[in-house]
Design an enzyme around this catalytic site. Sequence first.
Site, PDB file in Angstrom:
ATOM      1  N   GLU A  94      -0.004  -8.671  -5.652  1.00  0.00           N
ATOM      2  CA  GLU A  94       0.155  -9.699  -6.416  1.00  0.00           C
ATOM      3  C   GLU A  94       1.240  -9.535  -7.339  1.00  0.00           C
ATOM      4  OE1 GLU A  94      -2.353  -9.863 -10.040  1.00  0.00           O
ATOM      5  OE2 GLU A  94      -3.265 -11.208  -8.774  1.00  0.00           O
ATOM      6  N   ASP A 156      -1.734 -13.895  -1.244  1.00  0.00           N
ATOM      7  CA  ASP A 156      -0.759 -14.291  -2.471  1.00  0.00           C
ATOM      8  C   ASP A 156       0.237 -13.436  -2.647  1.00  0.00           C
ATOM      9  OD1 ASP A 156      -2.395 -12.055  -3.390  1.00  0.00           O
ATOM     10  OD2 ASP A 156      -2.766 -13.156  -5.400  1.00  0.00           O
TER      11      ASP A 156
END
Length: 401
Positions: A94, A156
């Site tokens: 991330e 993500d």
Amino acid sequence: MPASRKVALFAAASVSLTAALAGAGPATAASVARPFPAHVTYQTGVRPSVSQAEQDNAVKRQYDSWKKTYLRQACGGYLVWATDDAPNKGTVSEAQGYGMNIVPLMAGYDDQAKTIFDGMWKFVQDHRDSKGLFQWVIDGKTCKYADDGTPDSATDGDLDVGYGLILADKQWGGYSAAAKDWLAKIYKHDVASDGHLKIADDAGNDDTRPSDFMLDHLRAFAKYDTAHDWNKVVTRTEQLITQFTSKYSPNANLLSDFVVGANTNSPKPAPADHLENQPDNIVGYNSVRVPWHMGTDALLYGGKVATEVAKKESASYKSHSGANPAKIYPHTKLDGTPTKTSDQSEVAANPVGVAAMVAGDQAWTDSLWKYMAGNPYDDTYYGETIKLLVYLVMSGNYWAP
């Protein structure tokens, strides 16, 4: 704060970290296609009332601080230090993905942007899992995977790395093959057969995570990578949002940290401690990002579902906080009621600023912008990095590739 679960060769003439962080300066116009500041005209909404110069300066200050504090040279490349989320000043996917979005957007202000980006991409390439995607957590000293079990990715981080490669290709050129190869791997391993986003490349088809619903990224993928049906992913993501909010949050349009039943027409909030040690059935440290992601899609592309969600979320947060950004808390029930009000963080309020812009609420937008600059909570990498990305959007310096 919980860690999120979860390409061009490195520049031959690498610079030292000290040199790279010595200060930002203008890059030559010939080498940068869209130099900072970009000054984008969005499709909808309002912008902060302060001057454009003040907005640009806020971005520069935050970038300089972020770069000095969290960007480090390690393991043969560059990584974004994820503070408490990875051992020995390591990173999580991330964080690395965020950095690979930020750095190309700051090219033209930072004359080392391409060198740093190439070092970040090299780090990703050196830490792939068996499916060819980025291992979600890396030890900053041993340079090895830092979780139990077989290394896997996080959706993500995968999405942001892919988007960063597209930004880099549009900014400097030369990343097309790498970007399309990466997107092909995401489509194969992170996208379920019905088009919804899984939470990781080794995850089942039942779960999804709304903070991964980066509709602006998905639309850019559809334009850039016509070999895969990214519009199917856009459509299914919007369907999930509508199906979930109509039943569980019709007024506030809030989305829980995790959703189960993603492969059905009846998605629902995950159980309280489904995957992380926090209430995964409401808004927590994952879904605080949703107003920013929905708002960004509305501003750049005018997405109807995203616009509706952004407007309702903005109104809900404003109502329940009494229009006081300091009373927006990280844990919020799906009806908009805050919980755990002793738990405060800058990351709770800042993403709402993007939604407020979409709502066209000038006073609320200005209040959130002002609060962001003087936030007292001293968040670490997570809050400070999202703050920089929100600054880029709110200042009109976040462009669609």
